[in-house]
Design an enzyme around this catalytic site. Structure first.
Site, PDB file in Angstrom:
ATOM      1  N   ILE A 185       0.837  -1.205   0.000  1.00  0.00           N
ATOM      2  CA  ILE A 185       0.000   0.000   0.000  1.00  0.00           C
ATOM      3  C   ILE A 185       0.866   1.247   0.000  1.00  0.00           C
ATOM      4  O   ILE A 185       0.604   2.205  -0.731  1.00  0.00           O
ATOM      5  CB  ILE A 185      -0.958  -0.018   1.208  1.00  0.00           C
ATOM      6  CG1 ILE A 185      -1.940  -1.192   1.089  1.00  0.00           C
ATOM      7  CG2 ILE A 185      -1.716   1.300   1.319  1.00  0.00           C
ATOM      8  CD1 ILE A 185      -2.823  -1.405   2.297  1.00  0.00           C
TER       9      ILE A 185
ATOM     10  N   ASP B 299      11.355   2.354   6.366  1.00  0.00           N
ATOM     11  CA  ASP B 299      10.913   0.959   6.419  1.00  0.00           C
ATOM     12  C   ASP B 299      12.165   0.108   6.570  1.00  0.00           C
ATOM     13  O   ASP B 299      13.023   0.103   5.680  1.00  0.00           O
ATOM     14  CB  ASP B 299      10.161   0.588   5.130  1.00  0.00           C
ATOM     15  CG  ASP B 299       9.497  -0.791   5.210  1.00  0.00           C
ATOM     16  OD1 ASP B 299      10.104  -1.695   5.814  1.00  0.00           O
ATOM     17  OD2 ASP B 299       8.396  -0.958   4.665  1.00  0.00           O
TER      18      ASP B 299
ATOM     19  N   CYS C 176      -4.305   5.370   7.740  1.00  0.00           N
ATOM     20  CA  CYS C 176      -5.320   4.449   7.208  1.00  0.00           C
ATOM     21  C   CYS C 176      -4.867   3.000   7.400  1.00  0.00           C
ATOM     22  O   CYS C 176      -5.382   2.098   6.735  1.00  0.00           O
ATOM     23  CB  CYS C 176      -5.539   4.699   5.718  1.00  0.00           C
ATOM     24  SG  CYS C 176      -6.313   6.272   5.352  1.00  0.00           S
TER      25      CYS C 176
ATOM     26  N   ASP D 291      -8.415   7.111   9.902  1.00  0.00           N
ATOM     27  CA  ASP D 291      -9.445   6.170   9.470  1.00  0.00           C
ATOM     28  C   ASP D 291      -9.537   4.984  10.434  1.00  0.00           C
ATOM     29  O   ASP D 291     -10.484   4.208  10.361  1.00  0.00           O
ATOM     30  CB  ASP D 291      -9.121   5.662   8.057  1.00  0.00           C
ATOM     31  CG  ASP D 291     -10.201   4.773   7.491  1.00  0.00           C
ATOM     32  OD1 ASP D 291     -11.382   5.168   7.561  1.00  0.00           O
ATOM     33  OD2 ASP D 291      -9.875   3.683   6.981  1.00  0.00           O
TER      34      ASP D 291
ATOM     35  N   GLU E 247     -11.960   0.168  18.385  1.00  0.00           N
ATOM     36  CA  GLU E 247     -13.052   0.338  17.423  1.00  0.00           C
ATOM     37  C   GLU E 247     -14.214  -0.584  17.781  1.00  0.00           C
ATOM     38  O   GLU E 247     -13.998  -1.664  18.335  1.00  0.00           O
ATOM     39  CB  GLU E 247     -12.554   0.039  16.005  1.00  0.00           C
ATOM     40  CG  GLU E 247     -11.486   1.014  15.513  1.00  0.00           C
ATOM     41  CD  GLU E 247     -11.045   0.739  14.076  1.00  0.00           C
ATOM     42  OE1 GLU E 247     -11.579  -0.208  13.461  1.00  0.00           O
ATOM     43  OE2 GLU E 247     -10.184   1.473  13.570  1.00  0.00           O
TER      44      GLU E 247
ATOM     45  N   HIS F  20     -13.119   3.665   9.517  1.00  0.00           N
ATOM     46  CA  HIS F  20     -12.385   2.526   8.969  1.00  0.00           C
ATOM     47  C   HIS F  20     -12.878   2.204   7.555  1.00  0.00           C
ATOM     48  O   HIS F  20     -13.292   1.080   7.249  1.00  0.00           O
ATOM     49  CB  HIS F  20     -12.515   1.293   9.881  1.00  0.00           C
ATOM     50  CG  HIS F  20     -11.347   0.352   9.747  1.00  0.00           C
ATOM     51  ND1 HIS F  20     -10.854  -0.370  10.790  1.00  0.00           N
ATOM     52  CD2 HIS F  20     -10.567   0.016   8.686  1.00  0.00           C
ATOM     53  CE1 HIS F  20      -9.830  -1.113  10.403  1.00  0.00           C
ATOM     54  NE2 HIS F  20      -9.637  -0.892   9.124  1.00  0.00           N
TER      55      HIS F  20
ATOM     56  N   ALA G  31     -10.866   0.112   3.155  1.00  0.00           N
ATOM     57  CA  ALA G  31     -11.167  -0.945   2.183  1.00  0.00           C
ATOM     58  C   ALA G  31     -12.595  -0.882   1.680  1.00  0.00           C
ATOM     59  O   ALA G  31     -13.042  -1.802   0.983  1.00  0.00           O
ATOM     60  CB  ALA G  31     -10.904  -2.307   2.819  1.00  0.00           C
TER      61      ALA G  31
END
Length: 525
Positions: free
Chosen positions: A151, A170, A229, A255, A260, A278, A281
């Site tokens: 992503i 990363d 996200c 998001d 949650e 959320h 997707a």
């Protein structure tokens, strides 16, 4: 016929794909954990989204379960260590919603840059506050990516198209991959100091939890805008609120949240804060894609053995599975043989593939060796949990490849290091299909490994085979196959006999009493 339970709402195409592939499927959603535990025992597969929590207790009740498939990328609702210990494959669909999630991150970045939610609410309230909503351009700004995987790389591509400068943190990003993506690889502190926008695209692990902590938020450039996200828990939400209130953080768009559904939250109502429920997707295309993909992956595994996007076992495509199957059978038999014959604590297991075997995917071969080896001690071991159990026991596992051919077109050698030294066995495939042992502890011998067998080490002397045959005949034991090997005349000889019935302790004792016998063991394959 394999049977799958779909326990969360999913596109109807998923159930249709299962049925088309010869898999029986039930769609039963909205069950409590207790209700799910009561029915899960009759299913081979469990297809879920984010609502079903696959806990250790659920897995204990799932006596026939072979695979859990998560239609989506996040699997924090699955106890993966417990699934691995149980021998259950856990799959996800990491690419089905990648574009959708990346686009949502870009959308939130635009929304932050131009204060779109506040401007919309103000305008629809009858105001015309043109001067209040002074935004910023994205062009020439620096975007900091925390996580540059699937992503993150899509976000980078879109951001470069917007003429942004992209820096990425990363630990797994290689310089070559960074060059290919068109981003600059940096350390986290450098990213925090330079980025005008920060977007997170990393899983939630012990290493990434609160990666934007109060301390790290303090290192960011004044006026930074933050988008998440990925997963809740990556940001210290209390520290983010303080940053927004002080003005150090110019804006934030989340998001995902640590807890949650986030129906109440301290961040709600904070100036320059945007939230969505959320939705990363949540597009029609993504929902269809992940449903189709998880159904295809699970059906492949249950009907052909193909493994795709598994998180706790090596991937094995449906095309690879038939070619690898005989090698895995050989590897498992060799592991079982050395496991039954080796004594003492096992410090190291080495798997050496030569010739044609070295050209194959080695992970399934290694897993098959470990499964055969550990099954001597437990009847619940399989290829999924064998590497997990080996690691749990502190065993070192080595994987070696030699592409050149030796005496055989293809060879797999399994060696173990114990307190008594190193012992090894080797095998090949006859006709590229039939597993055959060709070396046992340094002695050349050709033998099938199947059913009940006797392993005997004896002095190579005249008359021994006759005495052995007499002893077996008197015990009413019929010999199926007879395999003999020796290093030199008059030295030690190795015998592997397959017999028609299980070998009991009385027969082992009778053979051990024969003159010249040094070792005798019953084997079973």
């Amino acid at each position: 016929m394999p049977k799958v339970l779909i326990s969360d709402k999913m596109d109807p195409l998923a159930a249709q794909i299962f049925r088309n592939r010869g898999v029986e499927v039930d769609e039963i959603t909205g069950k409590t954990p207790e209700e799910l535990m009561a029915i899960i025992g009759k299913y081979d597969g469990l297809a879920i989204r984010s609502s079903t929590k696959v806990t250790k207790e659920i897995l204990e009740a799932a006596t026939n379960l072979k695979v859990v498939g998560r239609a989506g990328i996040g699997v924090d609702n699955v106890d993966i260590p417990a699934a691995s210990a149980k021998g259950v494959v856990v799959m996800n669909t990491p690419f089905g919603n990648s574009i959708t999630t990346a686009e949502h991150a870009i959308a939130l970045m635009f929304a932050l840059a131009r204060q779109l939610p506040e401007a919309d609410a103000s305008t629809q309230a009858g105001k015309w506050e043109k001067n209040r909503f002074m935004g910023v351009e994205l062009t020439a700004k620096t975007l900091g990516l925390i996580g540059a995987g699937n992503i993150g790389s899509i976000v980078a591509d879109r951001a470069l198209g917007l003429r942004m400068k992209v820096v990425a943190y990363d630990p797994f990003l290689t310089p070559e991959r960074a060059l290919e993506m068109g981003v600059e690889k940096v350390e986290l502190d450098q990213l925090l100091a330079r980025a005008d926008f920060i977007t997170l695209h990393t899983p939630l692990t012990d290493q990434t939890r609160n990666i934007l902590s109060a301390e790290n938020l303090a290192k960011t450039k004044k006026g930074v805008r933050i988008i998440n996200c990925a997963r809740g828990g990556l940001i210290d939400e209390a520290a983010l609120k303080k940053g927004l209130e002080s003005g150090h953080v110019a804006g934030a768009a989340l998001d995902v949240f640590a807890v949650e559904p986030a129906k109440e939250h301290p961040l709600f109502g904070t100036p320059n804060f945007i939230s969505t429920p959320h939705l990363g997707a949540s597009t029609t295309e993504a929902q269809v894609n992940v449903a189709i993909q998880i159904a295809e992956q699970m059906a492949d595994y249950l009907t052909t053995g193909g493994i795709t996007n598994a998180l706790n076992v090596p991937s094995l495509s449906a095309e690879e599975a038939p070619r690898l199957k005989p090698y895995m059978a050989l590897a498992e038999k060799l592991g079982s043989l050395v496991g039954q014959l080796a004594h003492g604590g096992i410090a190291r297991v080495s798997i050496h593939s030569e010739g044609a075997a070295a050209e194959l995917n080695q992970k399934p071969i290694v897993s098959a060796v470990l499964a055969g080896f550990l099954r001597v001690h437990s009847d619940t071991v399989n290829m999924v949990n064998a590497p997990f159990l080996a690691k749990e026991r502190g065993m070192e596992v080595r994987e070696i490849r030699t592409e050149r051919e030796g005496d055989y077109h293809s060879l797999i050698r399994v060696s173990v290091k114990t307190g008594a030294g190193e012992r090894s066995v080797a095998g090949t495939l006859f006709g590229d299909a039939a597993p055959r042992l060709v070396e046992l502890f340094g002695v050349k011998v050709e033998a099938d490994l199947a059913g009940d067998m006797l392993y005997i080490v004896n002095e190579d002397a005249p008359g021994f085979i006759g005495r052995l045959g007499t002893a077996l005949g008197e015990a009413g034991v019929n010999i199926g196959t007879f395999h003999l090997g020796r290093q030199s005349a008059g030295g030690e000889a190795v015998l592997l006999l397959s017999v028609d019935d299980p070998v009991g302790p009385d027969l082992v004792a009778a053979v051990r009493a024969l003159p010249g016998v040094k070792t005798v063991m019953a084997l079973k394959f």
